[in-house]
Design a protein around this motif. Structure first.
Motif, PDB file in Angstrom:
ATOM      1  N   GLY A  45       0.765  -1.222  -0.006  1.00 46.60           N
ATOM      2  CA  GLY A  45       0.029  -0.165  -0.122  1.00 46.60           C
ATOM      3  C   GLY A  45       0.839   1.194   0.021  1.00 46.60           C
ATOM      4  N   ASN A  46       1.819   1.207   0.602  1.00 43.33           N
ATOM      5  CA  ASN A  46       2.968   2.447   0.914  1.00 43.33           C
ATOM      6  C   ASN A  46       3.605   2.683  -0.424  1.00 43.33           C
ATOM      7  OD1 ASN A  46       4.333   4.433   2.708  1.00 43.33           O
ATOM      8  ND2 ASN A  46       5.993   3.350   1.677  1.00 43.33           N
ATOM      9  N   TYR A  47       4.133   1.414  -1.148  1.00 46.28           N
ATOM     10  CA  TYR A  47       4.821   1.552  -2.193  1.00 46.28           C
ATOM     11  C   TYR A  47       3.870   2.072  -3.343  1.00 46.28           C
ATOM     12  CZ  TYR A  47       7.158   0.412  -6.395  1.00 46.28           C
ATOM     13  OH  TYR A  47       7.871   0.308  -7.703  1.00 46.28           O
ATOM     14  N   ILE A  48       2.599   1.601  -3.662  1.00 49.68           N
ATOM     15  CA  ILE A  48       1.760   1.965  -4.531  1.00 49.68           C
ATOM     16  C   ILE A  48       1.300   3.521  -4.377  1.00 49.68           C
ATOM     17  CG2 ILE A  48      -0.577   1.857  -5.434  1.00 49.68           C
ATOM     18  CD1 ILE A  48      -0.258  -1.096  -4.541  1.00 49.68           C
ATOM     19  N   ARG A  49       0.992   4.061  -3.106  1.00 52.47           N
ATOM     20  CA  ARG A  49       0.813   5.413  -2.737  1.00 52.47           C
ATOM     21  C   ARG A  49       2.091   6.324  -3.380  1.00 52.47           C
ATOM     22  NH1 ARG A  49      -0.865   3.443   1.996  1.00 52.47           N
ATOM     23  NH2 ARG A  49       1.032   4.473   2.940  1.00 52.47           N
ATOM     24  N   PHE A  50       3.243   6.027  -2.931  1.00 46.74           N
ATOM     25  CA  PHE A  50       4.232   6.716  -3.642  1.00 46.74           C
ATOM     26  C   PHE A  50       4.604   6.872  -5.073  1.00 46.74           C
ATOM     27  CE2 PHE A  50       5.386   7.032   1.100  1.00 46.74           C
ATOM     28  CZ  PHE A  50       6.196   8.374   1.096  1.00 46.74           C
ATOM     29  N   TYR A  51       4.629   5.562  -5.334  1.00 46.22           N
ATOM     30  CA  TYR A  51       4.655   5.172  -6.987  1.00 46.22           C
ATOM     31  C   TYR A  51       3.741   6.050  -7.859  1.00 46.22           C
ATOM     32  CZ  TYR A  51       5.462   2.652 -11.245  1.00 46.22           C
ATOM     33  OH  TYR A  51       6.019   2.337 -12.365  1.00 46.22           O
ATOM     34  N   VAL A  52       2.365   5.852  -7.476  1.00 43.36           N
ATOM     35  CA  VAL A  52       1.324   6.492  -8.353  1.00 43.36           C
ATOM     36  C   VAL A  52       1.525   8.077  -7.907  1.00 43.36           C
ATOM     37  CG1 VAL A  52      -0.998   6.607  -8.848  1.00 43.36           C
ATOM     38  CG2 VAL A  52      -0.036   4.321  -8.511  1.00 43.36           C
ATOM     39  N   GLY A  53       1.478   8.391  -6.599  1.00 38.53           N
ATOM     40  CA  GLY A  53       1.342   9.794  -6.077  1.00 38.53           C
ATOM     41  C   GLY A  53       2.415  10.678  -6.951  1.00 38.53           C
ATOM     42  N   PHE A  54       3.794  10.130  -7.033  1.00 37.95           N
ATOM     43  CA  PHE A  54       4.904  10.807  -7.701  1.00 37.95           C
ATOM     44  C   PHE A  54       4.620  10.674  -9.142  1.00 37.95           C
ATOM     45  CE2 PHE A  54       8.880  10.386 -10.036  1.00 37.95           C
ATOM     46  CZ  PHE A  54       9.340  11.942  -9.545  1.00 37.95           C
ATOM     47  N   LEU A  55       4.264   9.693  -9.973  1.00 35.60           N
ATOM     48  CA  LEU A  55       3.929   9.971 -11.255  1.00 35.60           C
ATOM     49  C   LEU A  55       2.867  10.533 -11.802  1.00 35.60           C
ATOM     50  CD1 LEU A  55       5.200   6.013 -11.918  1.00 35.60           C
ATOM     51  CD2 LEU A  55       6.365   8.094 -12.399  1.00 35.60           C
ATOM     52  N   ALA A  56       1.908  10.566 -10.892  1.00 37.23           N
ATOM     53  CA  ALA A  56       0.642  11.246 -11.279  1.00 37.23           C
ATOM     54  C   ALA A  56       0.491  12.662 -10.671  1.00 37.23           C
ATOM     55  CB  ALA A  56      -0.631  10.517 -10.907  1.00 37.23           C
ATOM     56  N   ARG A  57       1.582  12.992  -9.935  1.00 43.57           N
ATOM     57  CA  ARG A  57       1.787  14.477  -9.139  1.00 43.57           C
ATOM     58  C   ARG A  57       0.440  14.310  -8.118  1.00 43.57           C
ATOM     59  NH1 ARG A  57       6.415  14.717  -9.029  1.00 43.57           N
ATOM     60  NH2 ARG A  57       6.187  17.107  -8.252  1.00 43.57           N
ATOM     61  N   GLN A  58       0.387  13.300  -7.504  1.00 40.96           N
ATOM     62  CA  GLN A  58      -0.976  13.678  -6.471  1.00 40.96           C
ATOM     63  C   GLN A  58      -0.275  13.212  -4.948  1.00 40.96           C
ATOM     64  OE1 GLN A  58      -3.484  10.480  -8.246  1.00 40.96           O
ATOM     65  NE2 GLN A  58      -4.716  11.917  -8.812  1.00 40.96           N
ATOM     66  N   PRO A  59       0.225  14.179  -4.339  1.00 37.16           N
ATOM     67  CA  PRO A  59       0.879  14.116  -3.184  1.00 37.16           C
ATOM     68  C   PRO A  59      -0.216  13.919  -2.027  1.00 37.16           C
ATOM     69  CG  PRO A  59       1.014  16.313  -3.609  1.00 37.16           C
ATOM     70  CD  PRO A  59       0.233  15.499  -4.982  1.00 37.16           C
ATOM     71  N   ASP A  60      -1.531  14.076  -1.981  1.00 33.75           N
ATOM     72  CA  ASP A  60      -2.527  13.720  -1.415  1.00 33.75           C
ATOM     73  C   ASP A  60      -2.589  12.146  -1.057  1.00 33.75           C
ATOM     74  OD1 ASP A  60      -3.110  16.424  -0.553  1.00 33.75           O
ATOM     75  OD2 ASP A  60      -4.580  16.490  -2.074  1.00 33.75           O
ATOM     76  N   LEU A  61      -2.374  11.688  -2.167  1.00 37.85           N
ATOM     77  CA  LEU A  61      -2.414  10.101  -2.049  1.00 37.85           C
ATOM     78  C   LEU A  61      -1.814   9.533  -0.888  1.00 37.85           C
ATOM     79  CD1 LEU A  61      -4.239   8.260  -4.125  1.00 37.85           C
ATOM     80  CD2 LEU A  61      -2.196   7.767  -5.221  1.00 37.85           C
ATOM     81  N   ILE A  62      -0.477  10.177  -1.028  1.00 38.55           N
ATOM     82  CA  ILE A  62       0.425   9.789   0.091  1.00 38.55           C
ATOM     83  C   ILE A  62       0.120  10.404   1.616  1.00 38.55           C
ATOM     84  CG2 ILE A  62       2.913   9.959   0.938  1.00 38.55           C
ATOM     85  CD1 ILE A  62       3.572  10.165  -2.131  1.00 38.55           C
ATOM     86  N   VAL A  63      -0.273  11.620   1.647  1.00 37.97           N
ATOM     87  CA  VAL A  63      -0.161  12.206   2.831  1.00 37.97           C
ATOM     88  C   VAL A  63      -1.383  11.826   3.632  1.00 37.97           C
ATOM     89  CG1 VAL A  63      -0.666  14.723   3.821  1.00 37.97           C
ATOM     90  CG2 VAL A  63       0.945  14.673   1.811  1.00 37.97           C
ATOM     91  N   GLU A  64      -2.590  11.591   2.881  1.00 42.57           N
ATOM     92  CA  GLU A  64      -3.829  10.998   3.633  1.00 42.57           C
ATOM     93  C   GLU A  64      -3.838   9.439   3.850  1.00 42.57           C
ATOM     94  OE1 GLU A  64      -6.996  12.360   0.866  1.00 42.57           O
ATOM     95  OE2 GLU A  64      -6.523  14.186   0.991  1.00 42.57           O
ATOM     96  N   GLU A  65      -2.756   8.815   3.233  1.00 40.84           N
ATOM     97  CA  GLU A  65      -2.583   7.322   3.437  1.00 40.84           C
ATOM     98  C   GLU A  65      -3.716   6.652   3.058  1.00 40.84           C
ATOM     99  OE1 GLU A  65      -0.950   6.664   7.498  1.00 40.84           O
ATOM    100  OE2 GLU A  65       0.581   7.935   7.358  1.00 40.84           O
TER     101      GLU A  65
END
Length: 169
Positions: free
Chosen positions: A102-122
């Motif tokens: 879950g952590n890896y997917i959040r960072f991977y997609v969050g970075f590539l799609a420029r969506q920091p909220d995906l990571i911050v909101e866990e």
């Protein structure tokens, strides 16, 4: 009228305030420059040793934030920044796999799609899988992203191959 949400200035919240955090720029620059080189094997392995409470974790949090916000996420030379903090308590393989994937997917997609909220909101579970699917149009994801959500889905639904390994262990 709905208030516009301000994107965070970080994806991994630093604990030390900026005015207090001094004399670490050399380390931050080194790791920031070494990360993209690692993909092409043009960097040496590095170990950072120090006593407890000397700021090692803080350096990595800040490097991840710089990599996230200062790189062009669509560049083939970009390093996808992933920060993972291992839990203090022991956990079984399935719980760990769910947490890590879950952590890896959040960072991977969050970075590539420029969506920091995906990571911050866990974001996690089905909500994370929906967010990944909704993000496909934001970045031409590589084929690996077709497999990763399926593996994560199998873990969260409890029918991954890891379940049989846990029963034997």
């Amino acid at each position: 009228m709905k208030k516009q949400k301000t994107p965070p200035a970080w994806v991994v919240k630093p604990l030390v305030p900026e005015p207090v955090y001094t004399d670490r720029e050399e380390f931050l620059d080194y790791f920031y420059q070494a990360a993209p080189k690692a993909a092409t094997r043009r960097t040496m392995p590095t170990v950072m040793l120090g006593q407890r409470r000397m700021g090692k974790t803080e350096i990595f949090k800040r490097v991840v934030n710089r990599l996230f916000f200062e790189q062009d996420s669509q560049s083939p030379y970009a390093a996808v920044p992933v920060y993972f903090s291992f839990p203090d308590a022991p956990m079984d393989r399935t719980a760990f796999a769910k947490l890590y994937m879950g952590n890896y997917i959040r960072f991977y997609v969050g970075f590539l799609a420029r969506q920091p909220d995906l990571i911050v909101e866990e974001t996690e579970g089905e909500k994370l899988l929906s967010a990944v699917e909704a993000s496909r149009s934001l970045y031409p994801f590589i084929r690996a992203l077709d497999v990763i959500p399926d593996k994560y889905d199998a873990i969260i639904k409890g029918y991954s191959t890891m379940d049989s390994q846990n029963k034997r262990a």
